[in-house]
Enzyme design. Structure first.
Site, PDB file in Angstrom:
ATOM      1  CG  HIS A  18      -2.049  -0.969   1.103  1.00 40.44           C
ATOM      2  ND1 HIS A  18      -1.889  -2.303   1.353  1.00 40.44           N
ATOM      3  CD2 HIS A  18      -3.343  -0.801   0.732  1.00 40.44           C
ATOM      4  CE1 HIS A  18      -3.057  -2.923   1.154  1.00 40.44           C
ATOM      5  NE2 HIS A  18      -3.946  -2.039   0.771  1.00 40.44           N
ATOM      6  CG  ASP A  19       2.830   2.470  -3.268  1.00 37.63           C
ATOM      7  OD1 ASP A  19       3.691   1.926  -2.558  1.00 37.63           O
ATOM      8  OD2 ASP A  19       2.658   2.201  -4.465  1.00 37.63           O
TER       9      ASP A  19
END
EC number: 3.1.1.4
Length: 34
Positions: A18-19
């Protein structure tokens, strides 16, 4: 505890994939689980 270890890996993978910072809030860094 095998279940805790499994969860630790899962959360770590979650954080890596998850950026978006908002999405990362649902993931805990590995170190907090020790």
């Amino acid at each position: 505890n095998l279940i805790q270890f499994s969860n630790m890996i899962q959360l770590d993978r979650c954080c890596e994939t998850h950026d978006n910072e908002a999405e990362k809030k649902g993931c805990y860094p590995k170190l907090t689980l020790y």
